[in-house]
Design an enzyme around this catalytic site. Sequence first.
Site, PDB file in Angstrom:
ATOM      1  N   CYS A   2      -9.332 -24.812   0.322  1.00 20.28           N
ATOM      2  CA  CYS A   2      -8.645 -23.521  -0.135  1.00 20.28           C
ATOM      3  C   CYS A   2      -7.330 -24.008  -0.325  1.00 20.28           C
ATOM      4  CB  CYS A   2      -8.910 -22.500   0.923  1.00 20.28           C
ATOM      5  SG  CYS A   2     -10.600 -22.030   1.010  1.00 20.28           S
ATOM      6  N   ASP A 104     -17.170 -21.943   8.602  1.00 18.48           N
ATOM      7  CA  ASP A 104     -16.639 -22.732   9.721  1.00 18.48           C
ATOM      8  C   ASP A 104     -15.415 -22.200  10.014  1.00 18.48           C
ATOM      9  OD1 ASP A 104     -15.523 -23.349   7.047  1.00 18.48           O
ATOM     10  OD2 ASP A 104     -15.202 -25.387   7.419  1.00 18.48           O
ATOM     11  N   ILE A 296     -14.176 -44.345 -13.548  1.00 18.02           N
ATOM     12  CA  ILE A 296     -13.261 -44.324 -14.402  1.00 18.02           C
ATOM     13  C   ILE A 296     -13.125 -45.855 -15.083  1.00 18.02           C
ATOM     14  CG2 ILE A 296     -11.322 -44.826 -13.353  1.00 18.02           C
ATOM     15  CD1 ILE A 296     -11.569 -41.979 -15.594  1.00 18.02           C
ATOM     16  N   SER A 369     -15.099 -39.761  -1.362  1.00 19.58           N
ATOM     17  CA  SER A 369     -14.979 -40.971  -1.788  1.00 19.58           C
ATOM     18  C   SER A 369     -14.686 -41.956  -0.561  1.00 19.58           C
ATOM     19  CB  SER A 369     -13.225 -40.596  -2.154  1.00 19.58           C
ATOM     20  OG  SER A 369     -12.297 -40.425  -0.973  1.00 19.58           O
TER      21      SER A 369
END
Length: 642
Positions: A2, A104, A296, A369
Amino acid sequence: MCGIAGIWEWNHPANIQEEAVRQMGNAIVHRGPDDEGVWVDSVSGVGLAHRRLSIVDLSQAGHQPMSSHCGNWVIAFNGEIYNHKDIKLKLEAIRSRRWNGHSDTEVLLEAIAELGIDEALRLAVGMFAFALWDKQSQELYIVRDRIGEKPLYYFDREDKFIFGSELSCIEAVVDLNELSVNRFSLSQLIRKGFISAPNSIYTQVYKLSPGSYIKVSKGTSQEVKYWQISELVGHQNNATYEENLAELEELISQSIGGQMLADVSVGAFLSGGVDSSTVVALMQKQSKKPIKTYSIGFRDAAFNEAEFAAKIAQNLGTEHAELYVSQEDLLEAVSEIPNVFSEPFGDSSQLPMLLVAKMAKEHVTVCLSGDGGDELFSGYRRYGLTLQAWHKLNKLPLSVRKAGKVFFRAIPTRLLNSFGSLMNQPMLGDKLKKAAEIIDIADFSEFYRSYLMASYRGADDLVIGGDQGDHDVFSSGALKTQIKHQDLMTTYDLLDYLPDDILCKVDRCAMGVSLEGRIPLLDHRIVEHALKMPHEQKVKGNVSKSPLRDILYKYVPRDLIERPKKGFAVPLAGWLRNELKPWAESLLDLSEIEAEGFFDAELVETLWSEHQSGARNWSGVLWNVLMFQQWLESRKKHKAGL
């Protein structure tokens, strides 16, 4: 995942207006497009804003700002607590509870109410930045995670305290005429492409450092370090390689399992390198269906790794998608940079990162990632190059090195480049000029920062009123003499380059398209374990990241991985001479630069013309200048109300 913002104006509490607090949240709507919330206490003068990207507990039970069950605490939370189920069980063991939902945030808030903020932070595994208001003590806390995955800016004045996930939150309620460019920060940007915490591009605004929280009382603020990398360095364990490897694989698997949990779709970025391939391999191992992966590609073969990523995806059985960057993609990404990065940021890999995040967002809401592996396991090629150069230089007397500096400075770069071309050594002049600037440095830490961590060493000449110096990221100067050179380099990067470049890039690009980026290798338990492993176990011979490779080779054939690493670089030099040239020239209007008074306009013109002619490759420093100019242009429009 957020965005948060807030303000506390204790001297004039009636000044706090709900609409103004809402505007702070609206400035970061991209970080949380699913829901908004505002909480205001006009008696105390406190306002909290929250923008929600719903990941866990999509119901209204996860709405924020959220109040504790006891009614004393109010929180606005950004991030994820991956072990919140374990913390929940611990709280239920203390006494029976009724929960409003399964978020959470609620678990963290109740842990703070029950155990206190320090114990709750000790238990929490995750990435986060949050604000916490204590009604009873009339104190405000702002908190940032251990590694620095989530950002938090703040404006601290005698009569008010303002904060937000991005600079735009603060700009929404502070007169821009009150904010001035920090020229020391601008020098940092020009020299290395990013601005290190606690500084921001504004003199009056700061970034909260990783592993810290600030407790704000009326008129006073105190920063507390609750976790520090520098305290973990230099305490290596005595375990064998096999023992450390087994524990590492268990920790990574545990971290990935926790970070795959979500009430929305999850995927992963796959570059084809060791780190991202390891993450994807262990994700696929724990998944009953093909993981969605994204990469990419570039038409320039010297920079393209998409073909390798595709082969690894095929080997692992993932559902793979790739995007080859077109000129249209590139121009669109460049135009979006000021909205994605609220302060100027010069790592040009932001472009492919933004594009791959945008592609992933079409299919998933969360993407994992492999970032962090290079810093933890000595993966960057520059580590070996720095050590080699340092050892060679120290064989020469300092007087000889100083004489060499004078000599190479005196010879024109173009002449040295021409000579290098005859010897099949392209850009020899650039390399010798770079070496000449650092040849007489006697301190290893400064040598490393200057040798390969600086894209341009003439920042004090280019930035008017700038400063060539840099802050010392080590909490103790003695630490630099207590640890080995190879550990000093990785520690420096963990404290500076990782949070303020790599993690900044991942967070802003992902959140810029309302995508949650998660980084399992930066679970603090993995970081602590990696820092205890001897360097000899991380780099065997000339092979870096040996532990990650040995884990990966259980799932992927060695020949798919063993190739020269290209990194997440982009063909920037060519882009500035071709695809991006018109855009760049529009920002490098010399009369405008001269009137603004931040850069030496004639030097900018020289750098640009030398780059365009091919005499020099100034793409790094030019990109940093362009990022500042584009940011400055966007702020001018904001001031004008456009």
